[in-house]
Design a protein around this motif. Structure first.
Motif, PDB file in Angstrom:
ATOM      1  N   GLY A  91       0.800  -1.218   0.000  1.00 52.71           N
ATOM      2  CA  GLY A  91       0.000   0.000   0.000  1.00 52.71           C
ATOM      3  C   GLY A  91       0.830   1.264   0.000  1.00 52.71           C
ATOM      4  N   ILE A  92       2.013   1.193  -0.594  1.00 51.02           N
ATOM      5  CA  ILE A  92       2.916   2.342  -0.659  1.00 51.02           C
ATOM      6  C   ILE A  92       2.864   2.944  -2.065  1.00 51.02           C
ATOM      7  N   CYS A  93       2.616   4.233  -2.137  1.00 48.03           N
ATOM      8  CA  CYS A  93       2.631   4.932  -3.423  1.00 48.03           C
ATOM      9  C   CYS A  93       4.076   5.131  -3.877  1.00 48.03           C
ATOM     10  N   VAL A  94       4.337   4.842  -5.143  1.00 49.36           N
ATOM     11  CA  VAL A  94       5.657   5.091  -5.727  1.00 49.36           C
ATOM     12  C   VAL A  94       5.524   6.252  -6.707  1.00 49.36           C
ATOM     13  N   VAL A  95       6.384   7.239  -6.528  1.00 45.95           N
ATOM     14  CA  VAL A  95       6.314   8.488  -7.290  1.00 45.95           C
ATOM     15  C   VAL A  95       7.625   8.671  -8.047  1.00 45.95           C
ATOM     16  N   ASN A  96       7.538   9.170  -9.271  1.00 49.54           N
ATOM     17  CA  ASN A  96       8.744   9.526 -10.015  1.00 49.54           C
ATOM     18  C   ASN A  96       8.627  10.955 -10.512  1.00 49.54           C
ATOM     19  N   VAL A  97       9.586  11.361 -11.361  1.00 53.70           N
ATOM     20  CA  VAL A  97       9.562  12.704 -11.958  1.00 53.70           C
ATOM     21  C   VAL A  97       9.687  12.519 -13.470  1.00 53.70           C
ATOM     22  N   PRO A  98       8.573  12.244 -14.145  1.00 53.34           N
ATOM     23  CA  PRO A  98       8.643  11.830 -15.555  1.00 53.34           C
ATOM     24  C   PRO A  98       8.893  12.963 -16.540  1.00 53.34           C
ATOM     25  N   ASP A  99       8.754  14.205 -16.097  1.00 55.10           N
ATOM     26  CA  ASP A  99       8.781  15.309 -17.060  1.00 55.10           C
ATOM     27  C   ASP A  99       9.971  16.242 -16.854  1.00 55.10           C
ATOM     28  N   TYR A 100      11.043  15.723 -16.252  1.00 52.81           N
ATOM     29  CA  TYR A 100      12.244  16.555 -16.135  1.00 52.81           C
ATOM     30  C   TYR A 100      13.289  16.046 -17.127  1.00 52.81           C
ATOM     31  N   CYS A 101      14.288  16.840 -17.412  1.00 49.51           N
ATOM     32  CA  CYS A 101      15.471  16.508 -18.232  1.00 49.51           C
ATOM     33  C   CYS A 101      15.145  16.055 -19.653  1.00 49.51           C
ATOM     34  N   MET A 102      13.982  16.418 -20.159  1.00 54.63           N
ATOM     35  CA  MET A 102      13.659  16.040 -21.542  1.00 54.63           C
ATOM     36  C   MET A 102      14.630  16.683 -22.525  1.00 54.63           C
ATOM     37  N   ASP A 103      14.919  17.974 -22.311  1.00 51.92           N
ATOM     38  CA  ASP A 103      15.883  18.642 -23.176  1.00 51.92           C
ATOM     39  C   ASP A 103      17.288  18.106 -22.958  1.00 51.92           C
ATOM     40  N   GLU A 104      17.652  17.888 -21.689  1.00 49.97           N
ATOM     41  CA  GLU A 104      19.011  17.457 -21.398  1.00 49.97           C
ATOM     42  C   GLU A 104      19.332  16.110 -22.036  1.00 49.97           C
ATOM     43  N   VAL A 105      18.469  15.117 -21.850  1.00 49.66           N
ATOM     44  CA  VAL A 105      18.767  13.778 -22.368  1.00 49.66           C
ATOM     45  C   VAL A 105      18.680  13.748 -23.890  1.00 49.66           C
ATOM     46  N   SER A 106      17.687  14.429 -24.449  1.00 45.35           N
ATOM     47  CA  SER A 106      17.594  14.456 -25.914  1.00 45.35           C
ATOM     48  C   SER A 106      18.784  15.193 -26.513  1.00 45.35           C
ATOM     49  N   ASP A 107      19.233  16.280 -25.867  1.00 51.00           N
ATOM     50  CA  ASP A 107      20.439  16.979 -26.317  1.00 51.00           C
ATOM     51  C   ASP A 107      21.650  16.055 -26.258  1.00 51.00           C
ATOM     52  N   HIS A 108      21.754  15.316 -25.166  1.00 53.92           N
ATOM     53  CA  HIS A 108      22.925  14.462 -24.969  1.00 53.92           C
ATOM     54  C   HIS A 108      22.932  13.303 -25.972  1.00 53.92           C
ATOM     55  N   ALA A 109      21.769  12.733 -26.221  1.00 50.64           N
ATOM     56  CA  ALA A 109      21.689  11.663 -27.221  1.00 50.64           C
ATOM     57  C   ALA A 109      22.126  12.177 -28.591  1.00 50.64           C
ATOM     58  N   LEU A 110      21.667  13.368 -28.925  1.00 44.95           N
ATOM     59  CA  LEU A 110      22.050  13.955 -30.207  1.00 44.95           C
ATOM     60  C   LEU A 110      23.545  14.285 -30.219  1.00 44.95           C
ATOM     61  N   ALA A 111      24.066  14.761 -29.089  1.00 45.16           N
ATOM     62  CA  ALA A 111      25.497  15.056 -29.010  1.00 45.16           C
ATOM     63  C   ALA A 111      26.336  13.800 -29.206  1.00 45.16           C
ATOM     64  N   LEU A 112      25.945  12.702 -28.584  1.00 44.64           N
ATOM     65  CA  LEU A 112      26.668  11.449 -28.762  1.00 44.64           C
ATOM     66  C   LEU A 112      26.582  10.969 -30.203  1.00 44.64           C
ATOM     67  N   LEU A 113      25.395  11.104 -30.781  1.00 46.89           N
ATOM     68  CA  LEU A 113      25.214  10.718 -32.184  1.00 46.89           C
ATOM     69  C   LEU A 113      26.154  11.517 -33.089  1.00 46.89           C
ATOM     70  N   LEU A 114      26.165  12.836 -32.915  1.00 43.07           N
ATOM     71  CA  LEU A 114      27.000  13.695 -33.755  1.00 43.07           C
ATOM     72  C   LEU A 114      28.484  13.418 -33.527  1.00 43.07           C
ATOM     73  N   ALA A 115      28.865  13.172 -32.270  1.00 45.65           N
ATOM     74  CA  ALA A 115      30.261  12.877 -31.980  1.00 45.65           C
ATOM     75  C   ALA A 115      30.697  11.566 -32.632  1.00 45.65           C
ATOM     76  N   CYS A 116      29.802  10.577 -32.621  1.00 47.14           N
ATOM     77  CA  CYS A 116      30.108   9.314 -33.308  1.00 47.14           C
ATOM     78  C   CYS A 116      30.189   9.527 -34.817  1.00 47.14           C
ATOM     79  N   ALA A 117      29.216  10.236 -35.355  1.00 54.28           N
ATOM     80  CA  ALA A 117      29.142  10.421 -36.804  1.00 54.28           C
ATOM     81  C   ALA A 117      30.334  11.193 -37.345  1.00 54.28           C
ATOM     82  N   ARG A 118      30.737  12.233 -36.634  1.00 53.99           N
ATOM     83  CA  ARG A 118      31.817  13.108 -37.104  1.00 53.99           C
ATOM     84  C   ARG A 118      33.176  12.722 -36.509  1.00 53.99           C
ATOM     85  N   LYS A 119      33.225  11.622 -35.743  1.00 54.60           N
ATOM     86  CA  LYS A 119      34.485  11.107 -35.163  1.00 54.60           C
ATOM     87  C   LYS A 119      35.188  12.176 -34.313  1.00 54.60           C
TER      88      LYS A 119
END
Length: 331
Positions: A91-119
């Protein structure tokens, strides 16, 4: 004396001023701890009314020892540190924070992609080692017209899709819980995982870690990928079978990887990924910005307050617990 006690099970922050401020306004006592084992968690949290949790594993044994607990809030989107079934039964409620860091993680994923692509990292290290020669980066292909496959399509990957589209990528999405109508507004096509892996030049993984997604991408799945393709992971390490990934990289069956997460963190010094020039590894940092950290901490603390004040929290994860608790709707 405060009516309620909330324990922070573990944390990496320099202080707990944001949590203290929010809980103090509600008349709740905050007790910091740095627990690593089940025994330490039970000792620190046995009489707590609420928990704030970062990395410590809140197992069934720990949950069964919690006499007063009404809510566990996770610093993050994923709740893989908490035994959800045990919490719900208790009977314990579990809470998260689903709507934070959307820009940060998407930016980072794109940064890793670009770094891989452009070596980028390879060339940087080469120049600093005394070699001035672009030819070590061959081959590099133009991004426009290539295909980005996105595994999982929640808030963060949808944000990534919007940022990737102007680069000229064709977008493929795998998410078994969605329909083509869900992905069409992002200019994407919904496909099965095998097709996504076979057609993509870059695969960005955003699936949450659940029993269904553990090793979702293993040796078989990596075998579908192009030898020229890169895989990016900013979700959770165990979504990819790391041994299979290492083998695929060693055998040249994929071109490289950009990893913010690993199966074991921190990375052991004998992890072969650390020696590979075609692999970029970051220390689980994609979530981070100063603004995102403040948002994460305040919203997690607010979720605890909501439950202890008798309300269903905004970000309730285990909705099945509603059959066991009697709370009010937030005004």
């Amino acid at each position: 004396m405060s009516q309620f006690k909330v324990v922070v099970t573990d944390y990496e922050y320099g202080n707990l001023k944001y949590e203290e401020e929010i809980l103090a306004r509600a008349g709740i006592t905050l007790v910091p701890a740095q627990c690593r084992t089940e025994e330490e968690l039970i000792a620190a949290c046995k009489d707590a009314h609420g928990l704030l949790n970062q990395y410590a594993q809140i197992t069934r044994r720990v949950i069964e020892a919690l006499d007063n607990c009404k809510v566990i809030a996770r610093y993050g989107v994923g709740v893989n540190t908490i035994d959800l079934a045990a919490a719900t039964e208790k009977g314990i409620c579990v809470v998260n924070v689903p709507d934070y860091c959307m820009d940060e993680v998407s930016d980072h994923a794109l940064a890793l992609l670009l770094a891989c692509a452009r070596k980028v990292v390879l060339l940087n290290n080469s120049v600093k080692a005394g070699t001035w020669d672009y030819k070590i980066s061959r081959p590099i292909s133009r991004l426009r017209g290539q295909t980005l496959g996105i595994v999982g399509f929640g808030r963060i990957p949808r944000t990534l899709a919007g940022k990737a589209k102007p680069f000229g990528f064709h977008l493929l999405v795998y998410d078994p819980y969605l329909t083509q109508a869900d992905v069409e507004p992002y200019g994407a096509t919904l496909v099965e995982l095998e097709e996504l892996l076979a057609k993509s030049d870059f695969v960005s993984v955003h699936a949450p870690l659940t029993p269904e997604t553990y090793h979702l991408i293993g040796e078989k799945e990596l075998g579908f990928m192009k030898p020229s393709a890169f895989i990016i992971n900013t979700s959770r390490g165990p979504v990819i079978d790391e041994k299979a990934l290492i083998k695929a990289l060693q055998e040249g069956r994929i071109a490289g990887a950009g990893l913010d997460v690993l199966e074991e963190e921190p990375a052991p010094r004998d992890n072969p990924l650390l020696t590979m020039d075609n692999v970029i590894i970051n220390p689980h940092v994609a979530w981070y910005s100063e603004q995102a950290e403040i948002e994460l901490r305040t919203k997690a603390a607010q979720g605890v307050v909501e439950v202890l004040q008798g309300y269903y929290p905004r970000n309730l994860v285990n909705k099945e617990v509603k059959d066991k608790v009697h709370l009010k709707r937030l005004p």
